[in-house]
Design an enzyme around this catalytic site. Sequence first.
Site, PDB file in Angstrom:
ATOM      1  N   ARG A 247     -15.313   2.169  -1.409  1.00 36.87           N
ATOM      2  CA  ARG A 247     -15.070   0.862  -0.804  1.00 36.87           C
ATOM      3  C   ARG A 247     -15.135   1.007   0.706  1.00 36.87           C
ATOM      4  O   ARG A 247     -14.536   1.937   1.263  1.00 36.87           O
ATOM      5  CB  ARG A 247     -13.701   0.323  -1.206  1.00 36.87           C
TER       6      ARG A 247
ATOM      7  N   GLU B  41     -11.143 -10.810  -4.390  1.00 38.32           N
ATOM      8  CA  GLU B  41      -9.738 -10.685  -3.982  1.00 38.32           C
ATOM      9  C   GLU B  41      -9.188 -11.976  -3.404  1.00 38.32           C
ATOM     10  O   GLU B  41      -7.992 -12.101  -3.185  1.00 38.32           O
ATOM     11  CB  GLU B  41      -9.601  -9.605  -2.896  1.00 38.32           C
TER      12      GLU B  41
ATOM     13  N   CYS C 269      -9.633  -3.296 -10.395  1.00 36.86           N
ATOM     14  CA  CYS C 269      -9.172  -2.059  -9.744  1.00 36.86           C
ATOM     15  C   CYS C 269      -7.809  -2.251  -9.072  1.00 36.86           C
ATOM     16  O   CYS C 269      -7.329  -1.361  -8.389  1.00 36.86           O
ATOM     17  CB  CYS C 269     -10.205  -1.544  -8.750  1.00 36.86           C
TER      18      CYS C 269
ATOM     19  N   ARG D 153       2.326  -9.410  -0.445  1.00 33.58           N
ATOM     20  CA  ARG D 153       2.561  -8.339  -1.428  1.00 33.58           C
ATOM     21  C   ARG D 153       3.468  -7.230  -0.902  1.00 33.58           C
ATOM     22  O   ARG D 153       3.986  -6.419  -1.677  1.00 33.58           O
ATOM     23  CB  ARG D 153       1.222  -7.750  -1.896  1.00 33.58           C
TER      24      ARG D 153
ATOM     25  N   ASN E 167      -4.441  -7.062  -6.804  1.00 32.21           N
ATOM     26  CA  ASN E 167      -3.309  -7.012  -5.868  1.00 32.21           C
ATOM     27  C   ASN E 167      -3.442  -8.127  -4.830  1.00 32.21           C
ATOM     28  O   ASN E 167      -2.492  -8.856  -4.544  1.00 32.21           O
ATOM     29  CB  ASN E 167      -3.254  -5.673  -5.132  1.00 32.21           C
ATOM     30  N   ASP E 168      -4.641  -8.211  -4.272  1.00 31.70           N
ATOM     31  CA  ASP E 168      -4.854  -9.251  -3.264  1.00 31.70           C
ATOM     32  C   ASP E 168      -5.113 -10.610  -3.908  1.00 31.70           C
ATOM     33  O   ASP E 168      -4.702 -11.637  -3.369  1.00 31.70           O
ATOM     34  CB  ASP E 168      -6.015  -8.872  -2.348  1.00 31.70           C
TER      35      ASP E 168
ATOM     36  N   ARG F 283     -10.512   4.326  -1.693  1.00 31.41           N
ATOM     37  CA  ARG F 283     -10.035   3.533  -0.550  1.00 31.41           C
ATOM     38  C   ARG F 283     -10.353   4.292   0.735  1.00 31.41           C
ATOM     39  O   ARG F 283      -9.515   5.043   1.250  1.00 31.41           O
ATOM     40  CB  ARG F 283      -8.526   3.291  -0.663  1.00 31.41           C
TER      41      ARG F 283
ATOM     42  N   HIS G 139       0.813  -1.214   0.000  1.00 34.71           N
ATOM     43  CA  HIS G 139       0.000   0.000   0.000  1.00 34.71           C
ATOM     44  C   HIS G 139       0.845   1.263   0.000  1.00 34.71           C
ATOM     45  O   HIS G 139       0.433   2.294  -0.519  1.00 34.71           O
ATOM     46  CB  HIS G 139      -1.013  -0.042   1.143  1.00 34.71           C
TER      47      HIS G 139
HETATM   48  C1  PEP Z   1      -6.554  -4.980  -4.660  1.00 37.66           C
HETATM   49  O1  PEP Z   1      -6.369  -5.792  -3.765  1.00 37.66           O
HETATM   50  O2  PEP Z   1      -6.258  -5.189  -5.858  1.00 37.66           O
HETATM   51  C2  PEP Z   1      -7.158  -3.681  -4.356  1.00 37.66           C
HETATM   52  C3  PEP Z   1      -7.473  -2.830  -5.298  1.00 37.66           C
HETATM   53  O3  PEP Z   1      -7.304  -3.350  -3.029  1.00 37.66           O
HETATM   54  P1  PEP Z   1      -6.073  -2.879  -2.120  1.00 37.66           P
HETATM   55  O4  PEP Z   1      -4.897  -2.681  -3.010  1.00 37.66           O
HETATM   56  O5  PEP Z   1      -6.473  -1.631  -1.441  1.00 37.66           O
HETATM   57  O6  PEP Z   1      -5.914  -4.031  -1.189  1.00 37.66           O
HETATM   58 MG    MG Z   2      -7.288  -5.463  -1.836  1.00 36.77          MG
END
Ligand code: PEP
Ligand code: MG
Length: 606
Positions: A352, A451, A522, A485, A474-475, A315, A208
């Site tokens: 979100r 996710e 996203c 990550r 990402n998740d 977010r 993040h």
């Molecule tokens: C993701 O996990 O791809 C996402 C957009 O949420 P975050 O990056 O805030 O976990």
């Molecule tokens: Mg996420």
Amino acid sequence: MTFSIHGLPVARGIAIGRAVLVGSSRVDVAHYFIQPGQIDAEIDRVRVGRNAVVDELQRLQHAMPKDAPPELTALLDVHLMLLEDETLTTGVKHWITDRLYNAEWALTTQLEIIARQFDEMEDEYLRERKADLEQVVERILRYMKGAVSPVALPVPVRRKAGQHLSPDENLTVPLVLIAHDLSPADMLQFKQSVFAGFVTDVGGKTSHTAIVARSLDIPAVVGARSASQLVRQDDWVIIDGDAGVVVIDPSAIILAEYGFKQRQGELERERLARLRHTPALTLDGQKVELLANIEMPEDAVGAVHAGAVGVGLFRSEFLFMGRQGKLPDEEEQYQAYRRAVEGMQGLPVTIRTVDIGADKPLDKGQKEDHYLNPALGLRAIRWSLADPAMFLTQLRAILRAAVHGPVNLLVPMLAHGSEIRQTLALLEAARAELNQRSVVYGPLRLGAMIEIPAAALTLPLFLKYFDFLSVGTNDLIQYTLAIDRADESVAHLYDPLHPAVLRLLSDTIQACLAQGKGVSVCGEMAGDVAMTRLLLGLGLRSFSMHPSQILAVKQEVLRADTSRLARWAQQVRDAEDPTQAMAEPLAARTSKESGWDSGLGPLSTH
Ligand code: PEP
Ligand code: MG
């Protein structure tokens, strides 16, 4: 002597500036820039703190019993001597006067410089005096903490990167931030400040911290291992955010080379800016929705400016961070969501619900049991459902904001049917509470984030309850491949093109398309131009990313022909080595007999 450090590139471009090391000392303090008019007051704050410590130590010295061990008296002498030391006082004055650092920052910066000098001493006794110095500075800081300090807001007094440098310039020299680690909340604070680039020792590309850095749209490198040890305060540093390289103390030739690259990058941006008002249509006329990911309501302005047709991911957790546990109440949240909705001028905003946990603690340094295994712990919707009163507050605020424009509600990290049902029940309860109070609220489209592999494998359940799905790659990648990550040591295994990831992603898109439900991506993958054609080929028509990436992705969209990409994308998805398969169409692009190509139009430079 010039040397370089390699890390992971997270945000494009070249930054050249003087290093500012933060948080590397063991004392954690606020870092912000003061106004020139505050210089004397800041110096005074340090002086008062220092004098208080001197007084305290002298009092201790006088009260010392006759039979006290001689080491103790000697120690007090050493501390007093360190406090009188010119290097400390003149150094601190320099950082405040010439660099406009706040008093605490100036003090810790000078502490680091002297500490390094101690480290380099041959004499062991002298080397050990570093600990005394740290104690002395800590004491001063403690005294200063008791005193009233100015509001900790960074003030933009410095020039941006890319302008010509002159080592004589003090107040106008670009600054680059070097830190061992920065929390996402730290990054957010730097959002309003002036750094031309940043480097951290730790972190993965989709941590993040890296995500917020990307939103700052400044060159950044993470996972640069020992950067904060090797770079010294005020060193000249080049950050190559494209290659993930940090060059320290560059020679004139290297500076010139990177200066050239920097100007090329600026020209490229200017060229892309011309696409701002161009509709995102593929060569075969497919309309593609390019949405923005934002962290704060104020980011909406930048999103509209970048040509986003809505916010695909707000977010909201960034409203909850760094507040020493005092969470925003309904009114504060409502006002924040409302600002975002109004800022988007009638375009939809996807809010979100709070995703706290894992690498996004509420407060810095917060360590609770569930943070022992943070990514698998009480995070996102789990955290919300564990505190229904907090969650209801957020839901009410979002419902109220929906009066001011189109709002979508997006729920992170769902995996269980029971979580879905509880969430929907709480949403109903939030509506009922507002009805009871006769407070108006608006309609919401409901979305779930995909996710967790478990969610991607039970899509009918999600499609039954939600209007749209948004894939958080990402998740999804993190949980599919069991790769933290935020951990740079496994960053090489973090692979968006792993066949398992592509399969889950493709299935989600297809399932939504089959039922006429909305689907978007996203995660960072959506803003990666190297992935645009593949995602288009897999059927995706809605991408949400940082505003700074929208125009580059749009350029890819304008060059793509989806009628040709679909078959290629399926081949990539089904390949044993999708990375290799991604590269193959480049060779086959002109091959008539194959009947398909990469889908790149005539503008392509690939
Ligand atoms: C993701 O996990 O791809 C996402 C957009 O949420 P975050 O990056 O805030 O976990
Ligand atoms: Mg996420």
